[in-house]
Design an enzyme around this catalytic site. Sequence first.
Site, PDB file in Angstrom:
ATOM      1  N   ASN A 162      41.513  52.511  29.098  1.00  0.00           N
ATOM      2  CA  ASN A 162      42.493  52.262  30.055  1.00  0.00           C
ATOM      3  C   ASN A 162      44.108  52.418  29.488  1.00  0.00           C
ATOM      4  OD1 ASN A 162      40.963  51.585  32.345  1.00  0.00           O
ATOM      5  ND2 ASN A 162      40.358  49.830  30.775  1.00  0.00           N
ATOM      6  N   GLY A 191      40.208  51.253  24.201  1.00  0.00           N
ATOM      7  CA  GLY A 191      41.776  51.796  24.719  1.00  0.00           C
ATOM      8  C   GLY A 191      41.577  52.911  25.511  1.00  0.00           C
ATOM      9  N   HIS A 237      40.351  43.449  35.848  1.00  0.00           N
ATOM     10  CA  HIS A 237      39.243  43.042  35.780  1.00  0.00           C
ATOM     11  C   HIS A 237      38.025  43.934  36.272  1.00  0.00           C
ATOM     12  CE1 HIS A 237      36.774  39.364  35.389  1.00  0.00           C
ATOM     13  NE2 HIS A 237      36.250  39.768  36.557  1.00  0.00           N
ATOM     14  N   ASN A 292      46.773  42.463  34.654  1.00  0.00           N
ATOM     15  CA  ASN A 292      45.286  42.267  34.222  1.00  0.00           C
ATOM     16  C   ASN A 292      44.548  43.397  34.987  1.00  0.00           C
ATOM     17  OD1 ASN A 292      43.227  41.633  32.114  1.00  0.00           O
ATOM     18  ND2 ASN A 292      42.412  40.298  33.968  1.00  0.00           N
ATOM     19  N   GLU A 341      38.757  52.168  37.207  1.00  0.00           N
ATOM     20  CA  GLU A 341      39.731  51.253  36.603  1.00  0.00           C
ATOM     21  C   GLU A 341      40.995  51.950  36.050  1.00  0.00           C
ATOM     22  OE1 GLU A 341      36.393  48.183  34.356  1.00  0.00           O
ATOM     23  OE2 GLU A 341      37.563  49.761  33.239  1.00  0.00           O
ATOM     24  N   ASP A 384      41.963  34.740  35.774  1.00  0.00           N
ATOM     25  CA  ASP A 384      41.616  35.741  36.966  1.00  0.00           C
ATOM     26  C   ASP A 384      41.990  35.280  38.298  1.00  0.00           C
ATOM     27  OD1 ASP A 384      40.374  37.611  35.121  1.00  0.00           O
ATOM     28  OD2 ASP A 384      38.796  36.778  34.955  1.00  0.00           O
ATOM     29  N   VAL A 428      42.327  35.013  26.132  1.00  0.00           N
ATOM     30  CA  VAL A 428      43.007  34.407  27.326  1.00  0.00           C
ATOM     31  C   VAL A 428      44.469  33.804  27.039  1.00  0.00           C
ATOM     32  CG1 VAL A 428      42.870  32.555  29.016  1.00  0.00           C
ATOM     33  CG2 VAL A 428      40.846  33.622  28.179  1.00  0.00           C
TER      34      VAL A 428
END
Length: 208
Positions: free
Chosen positions: A13, A11, A121, A119, A191, A162, A104
């Site tokens: 992010n 966690g 990536h 999202n 990020e 993606d 997913v």
Amino acid sequence: MNITVLVSGGGTNLQALIDYEKSHADCPYKIVLVVSDTKNAYALERASSAGIPTRICSPFAVMGPKKAKAATKEEKRVAVSDAAMEAAKAAGSDAIVLAGWLTVLSGRIIDEFSDRIVNLHPALLPKFGGVGMWGHHVHEAVIAAGEKESGCTVHLVDSGCDTGRILVQKRVPVLAGDTPDTLYARIAPHEHEALVEGVCLLAESVGS
């Protein structure tokens, strides 16, 4: 913009989103729920410490142990996705943010929250995306391919993997002697920045 954040692990992010919301009076988003597809994700503790409600939507939690054990991968994905969608809707969410979420998304959630799911990536999409490209697998592939740069991408989620429209990208060099761990360490701070930027951009588009 009320958001539900979907998580699977530590966690960091999520913490970046929490910290930005707390430190900016004009923050355009509010985290109203954190959903995890694993019961032991440390991200759940981060959310609880910040006073944010949490929900576990693992296959076992939403299907029951017996049904989950017999289910196919796609059946599990749909069950978890549906449960996350219903939780987000019940919390009054305008959008969904995937912050290290490993399931997913599949089924109705893609249409119900069309153009309102983002999202993060850990590579420069469209390169090094798709099924199986997550975490250290991405960084291993980048190094193996001899790439000179990598980074991270925040993008909208669509029915592909993606493949949605890119909102933000941050770039870092790939250095001689890099390992997946050293490359990740260089990308990680970016990020956090990229995800906050991407969610703020989404808030502007949803609110306009």
